[in-house]
Every structure is written in C-alpha cells, then in structure tokens.
Design a protein around this motif. Structure first.
Motif, PDB file in Angstrom:
ATOM      1  N   ARG A 262     105.296  24.407 -41.235  1.00 19.50           N
ATOM      2  CA  ARG A 262     106.445  24.808 -41.398  1.00 19.50           C
ATOM      3  C   ARG A 262     107.556  24.120 -40.716  1.00 19.50           C
ATOM      4  N   ASN A 263     107.144  23.456 -39.448  1.00 22.11           N
ATOM      5  CA  ASN A 263     107.717  22.351 -38.650  1.00 22.11           C
ATOM      6  C   ASN A 263     109.203  22.933 -38.157  1.00 22.11           C
ATOM      7  N   THR A 264     109.230  24.471 -37.747  1.00 19.30           N
ATOM      8  CA  THR A 264     110.261  25.240 -37.132  1.00 19.30           C
ATOM      9  C   THR A 264     109.630  26.081 -35.988  1.00 19.30           C
ATOM     10  N   ALA A 265     110.379  26.397 -35.203  1.00 21.72           N
ATOM     11  CA  ALA A 265     110.126  27.184 -34.163  1.00 21.72           C
ATOM     12  C   ALA A 265     110.012  28.651 -34.578  1.00 21.72           C
ATOM     13  N   GLY A 266     109.186  29.418 -34.077  1.00 22.41           N
ATOM     14  CA  GLY A 266     109.018  30.853 -34.427  1.00 22.41           C
ATOM     15  C   GLY A 266     107.830  31.478 -34.437  1.00 22.41           C
ATOM     16  N   PHE A 267     106.868  30.869 -34.359  1.00 24.40           N
ATOM     17  CA  PHE A 267     105.605  31.394 -34.395  1.00 24.40           C
ATOM     18  C   PHE A 267     104.635  30.195 -34.073  1.00 24.40           C
ATOM     19  N   ASP A 268     103.289  30.638 -33.394  1.00 27.13           N
ATOM     20  CA  ASP A 268     102.463  29.574 -32.942  1.00 27.13           C
ATOM     21  C   ASP A 268     101.106  29.850 -33.665  1.00 27.13           C
ATOM     22  N   VAL A 269     101.148  29.640 -34.950  1.00 25.54           N
ATOM     23  CA  VAL A 269      99.839  29.999 -35.851  1.00 25.54           C
ATOM     24  C   VAL A 269      99.443  28.700 -36.462  1.00 25.54           C
ATOM     25  N   TYR A 270      98.255  28.234 -36.352  1.00 23.41           N
ATOM     26  CA  TYR A 270      98.089  27.036 -36.845  1.00 23.41           C
ATOM     27  C   TYR A 270      96.736  27.103 -37.924  1.00 23.41           C
ATOM     28  N   ILE A 271      96.561  26.222 -38.732  1.00 19.98           N
ATOM     29  CA  ILE A 271      95.414  25.882 -39.528  1.00 19.98           C
ATOM     30  C   ILE A 271      94.689  24.703 -38.918  1.00 19.98           C
ATOM     31  N   ASP A 272      93.362  24.821 -38.546  1.00 20.57           N
ATOM     32  CA  ASP A 272      92.916  23.841 -37.811  1.00 20.57           C
ATOM     33  C   ASP A 272      91.438  23.452 -38.786  1.00 20.57           C
ATOM     34  N   ASP A 273      90.910  22.381 -38.111  1.00 19.20           N
ATOM     35  CA  ASP A 273      89.646  21.841 -39.082  1.00 19.20           C
ATOM     36  C   ASP A 273      88.664  22.746 -39.642  1.00 19.20           C
ATOM     37  N   VAL A 274      88.533  23.728 -38.725  1.00 16.97           N
ATOM     38  CA  VAL A 274      87.548  24.962 -38.940  1.00 16.97           C
ATOM     39  C   VAL A 274      87.880  25.764 -40.205  1.00 16.97           C
ATOM     40  N   ASP A 275      89.027  26.144 -40.113  1.00 19.30           N
ATOM     41  CA  ASP A 275      89.878  26.872 -41.031  1.00 19.30           C
ATOM     42  C   ASP A 275      89.593  26.062 -42.660  1.00 19.30           C
ATOM     43  N   LEU A 276      89.831  24.725 -42.498  1.00 23.86           N
ATOM     44  CA  LEU A 276      89.625  24.312 -43.835  1.00 23.86           C
ATOM     45  C   LEU A 276      88.187  23.974 -44.335  1.00 23.86           C
ATOM     46  N   GLU A 277      87.380  23.667 -43.204  1.00 24.26           N
ATOM     47  CA  GLU A 277      85.917  23.428 -43.471  1.00 24.26           C
ATOM     48  C   GLU A 277      85.248  24.565 -43.920  1.00 24.26           C
TER      49      GLU A 277
END
Length: 332
Positions: A262-277
């Motif tokens: 999203r590249n904007t401020a407002g929340f700190d939720v992330y997709i990481d390696d495990v989510d994709l794997e």
C-alpha cells in the motif's frame, strides 16, 4: 541549538528506558552512552528499507562521530541521515535538525561526523539499511558505535534480522488493451507487442481487462485479472501469438492488506514469506473480477513455481487502468 539538546536528551532517555525493559545492562556511571531502536516493523524486503534510530550522548567532552557496520553490505541508499528529529511541542509535528555531516557508506560500513559539537551533546540519528539481492534469505545484524573527543568509544550490537526471500514491485500500471500482460517471474507488465517481440508468451500468468458489464445479462464485471486458460472472459481480446492457455490459480481477497504494498501510513499489517509459502488455493478460479482499491488476489503460476499477492492500489474506469503492487516468492 539549545533546543536541540533539550529535546534530544529525552529521546536518548526513552531509548535507555526501553533498553531497561529489555534487561540490558546499563552502566549508570558511564559518561558516554548509546542505545538503538528499530523503527520499522515490516519484513525486510529488497526494495524497502529498515530504519533505525541510533542515540548517543556524552557528559564528558564532545561527541565526535558515529559508525554502523552491517554484516551484509546493503544496497543503494544505505547509511546515516545527517538529521536528528524532535517534536515541535506547539504543533506535535516531528521536525529535522542537522546534527551530522560527512555521511559516507563504504561497503558495509557507514559513518557520520557530529557537527556543532559544543551544543550537540546528545543526538539521535537515523540509519537506513536497504536489503540487497545477495542478502535474500540470510540474517543481517548491525554494530553501532560512537566516539567522543576524550577518546572514549561506546557500541551496541543489534539482534539478527532475517531478510525476506520475497521480491517486491510497487506501482505497476495496467491498461486494458495495452500494458495488460503480467509476468510473475519478471515482476513486470508488457504490451502485446512486447510479448511477441521478446518471446515472452510462456512467462505471462494473467491478463488485465476492464469491462463495466459482461455477458448476456450485463452483470457488473469491472477490473479483472484473467488467466490465459479462461476463453470466456478473453474472447474479445486479441492475445499475443503463441500465448499458452495456462490456468493460473487466482484467489480474490477483499480482507488482505499489506502496508508495504500500500506504501502509505495507516496500518501495520504485512504479508511475509510464510504467508506466501503456506497459502492454499482451495477456492481459486482462473479469474478475479470486480477488483477495487485495497483488495487483491493470491496468485500461483500454473507450474507452481511462483506464488504472489497482487494488491490493488488504484483503479480508473475512464482510462480503463489499474495500478497494482506485487509481493512474489519462488517456491521451487
């Protein structure tokens, strides 16, 4: 400049308090102290930076310089900023003040020289580290240190941080009938002519189209990602010659957001390696339509080599275009 000292010292104090919470040993009699705060919370991904706040203060002599050494050489942009930050009490807005100069990065080592040393007895500098391709899947750590005019040195070692295996690309603009062909392997968007001229047909995983409505019932359709296998939704598209009819798995999601994409401020939720794997595709189709801003889709290439999350940054019905950002990981 007195204000700088006044505002920066509490920052150092706050960091030292945080250090206490982490059971670090702090010498109360030391006249040269330092501490470290990692400000970014998301995965360390190539294309995004890790930000640290390095605080250092002295009660004996003047601050001279600071140094950071990464265990893996960072990419372009790695190094100290010459600015400290303080919060304007009247506005609540953070403001920069230059407290260092000669910020240089040579290989894995970054340095900066403290300026106005008679006034800057304590500063908090920002250090930015950009993970490089060579660091993917490896752990990186940092040793920060500083010296004073009395010849004393103080240092602190960071924990190790894993650099993600993911690749990330932001702000890819798709246009119906033009830049509409997406390759997850290349993390790129192509036109039909580019696909044909560069023999890229085997790399295309999905096609972007925009139709306000579709079908005999004129049902709402909108912005869509369609695998080459889906003849119904692509029947009015002049596809590149030789495009294989591969069935890319596409799982539309309206509940998955990612702060880095999203590249904007407002929340700190992330997709990481495990989510994709570990993402499964039990309800995947070879299309996703009706895509809107802040929605997306998990996508898996037909041969299972790549899994990605495609995030929708913007849509435009007039120009028949959609802007997306992608996190992708190679599984085999």
């Amino acid at each position: 400049m007195k204000k700088i000292v006044y505002f920066v010292l509490p920052v150092l104090g706050t960091l030292l308090l945080n250090a206490g919470c982490q059971n670090k040993e702090v010498d109360p009699g030391a006249t040269l102290k330092n501490d470290l705060l990692k400000k970014t919370t998301g995965p360390a991904v190539v294309g995004d930076r890790i930000e640290f706040a390095y605080a250092i203060g002295t009660l004996d002599g003047d601050l001279k310089d600071v140094r950071a050494e990464a265990s893996i050489t960072g990419g372009k942009g790695t190094g100290f900023s010459g600015f400290s930050w303080y919060t304007d009490r009247s506005t609540g807005v953070d403001k920069p003040v230059q407290t260092a100069a000669d910020t240089v990065t040579n290989g894995a080592v970054s340095t900066a020289t403290i300026i106005d040393v008679s006034k800057n007895k304590a500063v908090t500098l920002r250090y930015y580290y950009y993970p490089s391709e060579e660091g993917k899947g490896k752990d990186v750590s940092f040793r920060f240190s500083g010296t004073s005019s009395t010849g004393k040195e103080v240092a602190i070692q960071s924990p190790a941080y894993r650099i993600s295996r993911m690749s990330m690309k932001r702000s890819l603009v798709l246009t119906d009938g033009a830049k509409a062909y997406v390759s997850l392997a290349d993390m790129a968007v192509y036109s039909k002519a580019e696909v044909e001229q560069n023999n890229l047909a085997s790399k295309i995983d999905f096609v972007y189209i925009y139709r306000p409505t579709l079908g005999s019932g004129n049902f709402a359709f909108g912005h869509a990602l369609v695998a080459p296998s889906n003849a119904d939704y692509l029947k009015d598209v002049s596809l590149p010659a030789g495009l294989p009819k591969t069935r890319t798995a596409i799982d539309k999601r309206v509940d998955v957001k990612d702060a880095q994409l999203r590249n904007t401020a407002g929340f700190d939720v992330y997709i990481d390696d495990v989510d994709l794997e570990q993402t499964t595709f039990p309800s995947a189709a070879d299309y996703a339509y009706g895509l809107a801003v802040d929605q997306g889709a998990f996508v898996k290439t037909a041969d299972g080599t790549y899994v990605a999350y495609v995030y929708v940054n913007a849509v435009n019905n007039t120009t028949k275009s959609m802007t997306i950002s992608i996190k992708q990981i190679k599984l085999k």
